[in-house]
Design an enzyme around this catalytic site. Structure first.
Site, mmCIF file in Angstrom:
data_model
loop_
_atom_site.group_PDB
_atom_site.id
_atom_site.type_symbol
_atom_site.label_atom_id
_atom_site.label_comp_id
_atom_site.label_asym_id
_atom_site.label_seq_id
_atom_site.Cartn_x
_atom_site.Cartn_y
_atom_site.Cartn_z
ATOM 1 N N CYS A 73 -8.795 1.144 -4.673
ATOM 2 C CA CYS A 73 -9.568 -0.012 -5.166
ATOM 3 C C CYS A 73 -10.838 0.436 -5.885
ATOM 4 O O CYS A 73 -10.889 0.454 -7.119
ATOM 5 C CB CYS A 73 -9.918 -0.966 -4.024
ATOM 6 N N ARG A 74 -11.870 0.800 -5.133
ATOM 7 C CA ARG A 74 -13.174 1.023 -5.748
ATOM 8 C C ARG A 74 -13.284 2.283 -6.595
ATOM 9 O O ARG A 74 -13.760 2.238 -7.740
ATOM 10 C CB ARG A 74 -14.267 1.032 -4.663
ATOM 11 N N SER A 75 -12.878 3.447 -6.044
ATOM 12 C CA SER A 75 -13.133 4.684 -6.814
ATOM 13 C C SER A 75 -12.256 4.827 -8.061
ATOM 14 O O SER A 75 -12.745 5.320 -9.082
ATOM 15 C CB SER A 75 -13.074 5.930 -5.921
ATOM 16 N N ASN B 10 -8.925 5.276 -2.196
ATOM 17 C CA ASN B 10 -8.696 5.669 -3.604
ATOM 18 C C ASN B 10 -7.644 4.794 -4.280
ATOM 19 O O ASN B 10 -6.870 5.258 -5.103
ATOM 20 C CB ASN B 10 -8.317 7.165 -3.725
ATOM 21 N N ASP C 23 -16.112 -2.934 0.327
ATOM 22 C CA ASP C 23 -14.658 -2.767 0.353
ATOM 23 C C ASP C 23 -13.979 -4.116 0.103
ATOM 24 O O ASP C 23 -14.158 -5.047 0.889
ATOM 25 C CB ASP C 23 -14.279 -2.215 1.741
ATOM 26 N N CYS D 292 -13.948 6.758 -2.518
ATOM 27 C CA CYS D 292 -13.954 5.594 -1.622
ATOM 28 C C CYS D 292 -13.011 5.888 -0.451
ATOM 29 O O CYS D 292 -12.605 7.037 -0.258
ATOM 30 C CB CYS D 292 -13.577 4.311 -2.361
HETATM 31 P P1 4NP Z 1 -10.747 1.456 -1.371
HETATM 32 O O1 4NP Z 1 -10.164 0.192 -0.568
HETATM 33 O O2 4NP Z 1 -11.388 2.348 -0.334
HETATM 34 O O3 4NP Z 1 -11.758 0.841 -2.282
HETATM 35 O O4 4NP Z 1 -9.581 2.108 -2.068
HETATM 36 C C1 4NP Z 1 -9.286 0.290 0.503
HETATM 37 C C2 4NP Z 1 -7.964 0.598 0.293
HETATM 38 C C3 4NP Z 1 -7.087 0.628 1.352
HETATM 39 C C4 4NP Z 1 -7.548 0.339 2.628
HETATM 40 C C5 4NP Z 1 -8.878 0.042 2.830
HETATM 41 C C6 4NP Z 1 -9.747 0.014 1.775
HETATM 42 N N1 4NP Z 1 -6.641 0.323 3.704
HETATM 43 O O5 4NP Z 1 -7.052 -0.022 4.817
HETATM 44 O O6 4NP Z 1 -5.447 0.668 3.510
#
Ligand code: 4NP
Length: 155
Positions: A13-15, A11, A125, A8
């Site tokens: 939240c989703r992955s 790294n 996201d 993702c």
């Molecule tokens: P992820 O979510 O891609 O599912 O881990 C996010 C985590 C952090 C951010 C964006 C999305 N950020 O903007 O810091």
């Protein structure tokens, strides 16, 4: 041994949630020893961090503790892993950029391509969202990880 990488943006939240959910599905089916599972992010903003607290709370409701630490995807991952499962089209676009000769294109897929019951074509996201957005991510990941494992075990 099959090598599975979930990807993702950050790294956190989703992955990492996909990694924990897929590991739980493997454990339930007694398949853990046949798989190596990891996750990584496109960006390095959160390297070394545990998954977001809201993600950990959401998977915890389904009995899953997330313990991985964020890392950034690297070019060697494209060689090492057999399946590189991305959460959205933007992740796919960015992983393709690591593979300018299209050597690994067939390995790089959207996780939701394996969905069974839900209609979501990406894992949205949740970072700027609320608890229900995180719970929706968890539901989509369970559905798609189940479908992914079904496909892998049919091969
Ligand atoms: P992820 O979510 O891609 O599912 O881990 C996010 C985590 C952090 C951010 C964006 C999305 N950020 O903007 O810091």
């Amino acid at each position: 041994m099959k090598n599975i990488l979930f990807v993702c943006l950050g790294n956190i939240c989703r992955s990492p949630a996909a990694e924990g959910i897929f590991l739980q599905l493997l454990a339930v089916k007694n398949l853990t020893k046949h798989y190596y599972v990891d996750s990584a992010g496109i960006v390095n903003n959160h390297v070394g961090e545990l998954p977001d607290k809201r993600t950990r709370e959401s998977t915890k409701k389904r009995g899953i503790d997330l313990i991985s630490h964020s890392r950034q995807i690297k070019i060697e991952d494209l060689e090492k892993f057999d399946y590189i499962l991305c959460m959205d089209q933007s992740n796919i676009f960015n992983v393709y950029k690591l593979d300018p000769q299209n050597l690994y294109k067939d390995k790089i897929k959207l996780l939701t391509d394996f969905r069974i019951n839900l209609n979501h074509t990406e894992v949205p996201d949740p970072y700027w969202g609320n608890e229900s957005d995180f719970d929706l991510v968890t539901e989509i990941l369970f559905d798609s990880c189940n479908g992914l494992l079904n496909m892998l075990e049919k091969k």
